[in-house]
Scaffold this active site. Structure first.
Site, PDB file in Angstrom:
ATOM      1  N   GLU A 418       0.834  -1.185   0.177  1.00 52.95           N
ATOM      2  CA  GLU A 418       0.149   0.055  -0.196  1.00 52.95           C
ATOM      3  C   GLU A 418       0.820   1.179  -0.120  1.00 52.95           C
ATOM      4  OE1 GLU A 418      -4.163  -1.480   1.968  1.00 52.95           O
ATOM      5  OE2 GLU A 418      -2.445  -1.345   3.278  1.00 52.95           O
ATOM      6  N   GLU A 489      -4.330 -10.692   0.127  1.00 50.84           N
ATOM      7  CA  GLU A 489      -4.803 -10.537   1.330  1.00 50.84           C
ATOM      8  C   GLU A 489      -6.556 -10.821   0.903  1.00 50.84           C
ATOM      9  OE1 GLU A 489      -4.942  -6.909   3.566  1.00 50.84           O
ATOM     10  OE2 GLU A 489      -2.594  -6.803   3.040  1.00 50.84           O
TER      11      GLU A 489
END
Length: 958
Positions: A418, A489
């Site tokens: 991220e 994820e």
């Protein structure tokens, strides 16, 4: 722009400079031991905490400084977990103003002092290196008053040459650690901010001719069955592998027949790198990683990640995790069929990777890099796309790769997490590929996949994953559709859940380039707290914070497996057992990527009414990976008994392994034979009204038809119930624009339903009570009929529910709730167990006769919420009452009400009362994973529809 508030030309202090630091030695391979002496410096250090970076001068680092008045602190450790300040949790937001690379003046700074003597046998020749394995977030170091340098990169090693500075006695190591630094902008990783020296500090002797950096290249040719070994070393030497008869110079390539390393068959060969001054033990695993035809292959075979994301965490010591805890984690993973770890979002302690090599897990090794907080500014000023930060990013990439490059378990490097996109990430990818072309590169944030070897996503729903599998997903370059795909994820394991795992797994097994995923995440990060049991964000008064979003793991903080881990084990089991119980035939499919079934033994048991009556061993051939075998069960021991009968077949370890003992269950299936008979219907006894009471057989009701007792057993408030204490998944994601399911439930008023009595009717053989159950301020309703019958000793209840109006939301649950005296005692039932289950989390529910006390029926989620339901109930005994039913409802029994559960923020908020509250639900809404992923799939939604539930109540025999 970095330092917008800074006057042009002003020099930044070291902790705010964008550079990675100064004075450190170049990064190199990590190894646990050699024949050169080492001196661990862990233990009790002297410690002083200052509120700002410049509040205390540097005189403490001077030789001879007297720190006896300072307090002691454990290293490794975090000072905020040892009584100095408090932890702070954020998921995404920076806990300080975003003005890179500047940080607040309020910058807790910990000064650490350690005095040590050299061992008597410490060599007098050669040099010495001082190694720090992890310090958050910036450190400046002195030895015997001489500055060594400073560094950032909290989860990465840093070494300093210190040989000339050492003296036999009274060495003083001084370390100043700043909680906030420019490095903090690169470490916004959804975890507690925990400053301190949290990994080991070690002094290493470096003799003349010692091994410097080295790189073990060990590939495997699956066609020829040979391994190719070459060890490149900064210092020339020889490499020996006695088992393989290898004795070669460094830099020389040798090829020999070997058994390859895989996560299922982690074969390692003991070797030695010997230079003129040092002997370093190596553990070599031969394996080759490649992408072929859009599929990740190891040793020529497709692999499927059955993975988890793992932060380093312990509820008492934070990220200071010892070797025993690391091994515990890996043993639990292996015992629950997990074969892969993504080291979110930084390299773990290197000893963890040694254990992955030994026990067998695939590893995606992630760099210590995340800049997630820049999303608030739409990535404006993001260091990943600012050339001034690129040296820091490259330093982190190099320290990750160089430290961990000799681990066979590491098959993918991850640039970070991220961080948006940018030139810095591209530079990292280019450097990694040049340094190590034999592994793959991963980064989820770049949808173009320009810098990666695989396409990676987070929390894509099932429909999108299937489109990716089919190659029909929209957007992105065409080249992306030729890449392997993983969910780095998925299945957010926050609170009760995750749901929908089986549907994901079927997609992974259907489409070749869908290669599995990594559940977020391994463990709840609840910190031990005297008042809250376990604390989460906000419990220390910190602002901003993200609440219990830090508790989203498959383990509870004490490392007890959650129901989610038990479910995941079942869904990802590497053997599928299917068949028809009546016919006695089985199809056993080997879902391993490499191993045949010779390491497993298969057993059967035959159960009548949930109790085993016979068992035995089932011969199964050593079926190869991806293959199946047809197997015949023995003749059924009983037939035509009228009772429910079934086979249970298990695949268990045939022998002890390094991670579990013989008999450990790897996979199982239940195959029904006979479904049993329909319960007899009590009847024939008429109800009798006597003043304000109505009796029906052994039961007593008030004038409104409310059940008061069964014989001498009081029963409280039996009525229709639709509310549950919302799960974290029901509460959804606060950053989503649409309201969560729980918000919609509360808006409709499902948490405050009202009950209106419409009629009490006494018939010849029944008592019928008609009600309307409805939320305030709404024209929605549930027309509910309770019909009671008795044969003189038992009581039959039939509940029929008819919805009124157009319901805009699914129901949380639908069934009855009532109270029994006493909040403790034993519960015995024939149904699903032993743990909880819900419509989309029930794969691991095993049909049988189970027993538990009431306390153990409660699932101890860190934030209390709906929990503890047992499915498919045939009968249950609790609180002096027996319940028989052929509707297979869910059973929940609690020592507190749903309303009390809903109001609780922490476990200690729940105090058992004097009533056992029982729910029998004909329906439950599914769980899903909408705390950070997709919601409940349509088949598991509980929509308002005509429904009925029948059950027979009787008193248990004392």
């Amino acid at each position: 722009m970095p330092g917008r508030g800074l006057m042009e030309g002003m020099e930044l202090p070291h902790h705010e400079d964008v550079s990675p630091g100064s004075g450190s030695l170049p990064p190199r391979a990590w190894y646990a031991a050699s024949d050169a002496p080492t001196l661990p410096l862990d233990g009790t250090w002297r410690f002083r905490l200052s509120p700002t970076a410049d509040a205390a001068d540097e005189s403490f680092a001077a030789d001879g400084f007297d720190a006896r008045a300072w307090e002691g602190i454990a290293v490794p450790g975090h000072w905020v977990l040892q009584g100095h300040g408090t932890p702070h949790y954020t998921n995404q937001l920076y806990p300080f103003p975003v003005d890179p690379p500047r940080v607040p003046t309020e910058n807790p700074t910990g000064d650490h002092l350690r005095t040590f003597d050299l061992p008597a046998d410490w060599p007098s020749d050669g040099g010495a290196t001082l190694r720090f394995d992890g310090v958050e977030s910036c450190a400046r170091v002195w030895l015997n008053g001489t500055p060594l340098g400073d560094f950032k990169g909290s989860r990465l090693p840093h070494e300093f040459a210190v040989g000339p500075l050492l003296r036999p006695e009274g060495n003083v190591l001084a370390v100043r650690v700043h909680q906030w630094s420019s490095g903090s902008y690169l470490e916004d990783q959804d975890q507690w901010w925990l400053p301190g020296i949290f990994r080991g500090v070690t002094l290493l002797h470096r003799p003349e001719g010692c091994a410097g950096d080295y790189f073990v290249h060990a590939s495997y040719d699956h066609r020829a069955g040979t391994g190719t070994l070459r060890v490149d070393s900064d210092v020339p030497g020889r490499v020996t592998v006695p088992e393989l008869g290898v004795d070669a110079a460094t830099g020389e390539t040798v090829a020999v027949p070997v058994r390859p390393w895989t996560a299922e068959t982690p074969r390692l060969y003991d070797a030695v790198l010997a230079t003129s001054g040092e002997r370093v033990p190596l553990r070599v695993g031969f394996r080759t990683v490649a992408v072929e035809d859009g599929v990740i292959k190891v040793n020529g075979r497709r692999i499927l990640f059955r993975g988890v994301n793992r932060h380093e965490f312990h509820p008492d010591t934070g990220r200071a995790v010892d070797l025993h805890t690391m091994r515990t984690d890996l043993l639990l993973m292996k015992r629950h069929n997990i074969n892969a770890v993504r080291t979110s979002h930084y390299p773990p302690h290197p000893a963890f990777l040694d254990l992955c090599n030994e026990l067998g897990l695939w590893v995606i090794d992630e760099c210590d890099l995340e800049t997630h907080g820049f999303t608030v500014q739409q990535w404006r000023g993001n260091p990943a796309d600012d050339d001034r930060w690129t040296p820091a990013l490259l330093d982190r990439a190099a320290r990750t790769v160089e430290r961990d490059k000799n681990h066979a378990s590491v098959i993918v490097w991850s640039l970070g997490n991220e961080c948006g996109t940018g030139r810095g990430l591209t530079a990292m990818a280019e450097w990694i590929r040049a340094r190590d072309p034999d592994r793959l590169v991963h980064y989820e944030g770049d949808r173009s996949c320009a810098d990666t070897d695989l396409y990676s996503r987070m929390y894509a729903d099932h429909a999108e994953v299937e489109r990716i599998g089919r190659g029909t997903d929209a957007g992105g370059p065409d080249s992306r559709r030729q890449l392997p795909f993983i969910l780095c994820e998925y299945a957010h394991a926050m609170g009760n859940g995750p749901g929908g795992l089986g549907e994901y797994q079927r997609l992974f097994e259907t489409y070749a380039h869908l290669q599995g995923g990594f559940v977020w995440e391994w463990i709840d990060h609840g910190l031990t707290h005297p008042a809250y049991d376990y604390a989460y964000g906000g419990d220390f008064g910190e602002q901003p914070h993200d609440g219990n979003f830090v508790c989203d793991g498959l383990l509870f903080p004490d490392r007890t497996p959650s129901p989610g881990l038990i479910e995941y084990k079942k869904v990802i089991e590497p053997v599928r057992i299917e068949g028809e119980g009546r016919e006695g035939t089985l199809r056993i499919t080997n879902l391993h990527d490499f191993a045949d079934l010779s390491h497993l033994a298969f057993t059967w048991s035959y159960e009548v009414a949930g109790e085993g009556v016979a068992d035995g061993v089932l011969p199964v051939p050593a079926t190869g990976p991806g293959e199946h075998a047809e197997v015949k069960l023995p003749p059924a021991p009983t037939r035509g008994s009228g009772a429910e009968t079934q086979w249970t077949v298990r695949a268990v370890l045939a022998d002890d392994t390094p991670w579990a003992q013989r008999g450990h269950v790897v996979a199982w299936a239940q195959l029904p034979v006979e479904t049993g008979t329909v319960l007899p219907v009590p009847g024939g006894t008429p109800p009798v009204r006597d003043g304000g009471r109505i009796t029906l057989g052994p039961a007593s009701f008030d004038a409104h038809g409310t059940l008061l007792s069964l014989g001498d057993l009081p029963i409280r408030d039996l009525r229709l119930d639709v509310w549950r204490a919302p799960t974290d998944n029901d509460n959804g994601m606060p950053w989503r624009p649409e309201p969560s399911l729980a918000t919609r439930w509360r808006k409709v008023g499902l948490d405050r339903m009202r009950h209106r009595l419409d009629a009490v009717e006494l018939g010849d053989g029944s008592l019928t009570v008609r009600t309307r159950v409805a939320p305030a301020a709404s024209d929605l309703g549930l027309s509910t009929e309770y019909r009671w019958q008795s044969d003189g000793s038992r009581l039959l209840l039939t509940v029929r529910v008819t919805p009124e109006g157009e319901w805009p939301v699914p129901l949380p649950r639908l069934g009855i709730r009532f109270g029994l005296p006493g909040a403790h005692g034993r519960v015995r039932w024939f149904g699903g167990g032993p743990g909880e289950a819900y419509p989309d989390t029930r794969a691991a529910s095993l049909l049988g006769v189970w027993e538990s006390d009431v306390a153990a029926l409660q699932t101890p989620y860190v934030r209390p919420q709906e929990n503890g339901a047992r499915p498919d109930i045939r009968w249950a005994e609790l609180g002096g009452l027996r319940i028989d039913t052929d509707h297979a409802p869910w059973l929940t029994a609690r020592p507190w009400t749903t309303e009390q559960l809903d109001a609780a923020a922490h476990r200690p908020d729940l105090t058992p009362g004097d009533t056992l509250w029982v729910n029998l639900d004909v329906g439950q809404h599914g769980i899903g994973t909408q705390s950070c992923g997709p919601g409940v799939l349509p088949p598991y939604e509980l929509h308002a529809a005509p429904s009925s539930l029948s059950c027979v109540f009787s008193l248990t025999t004392p």
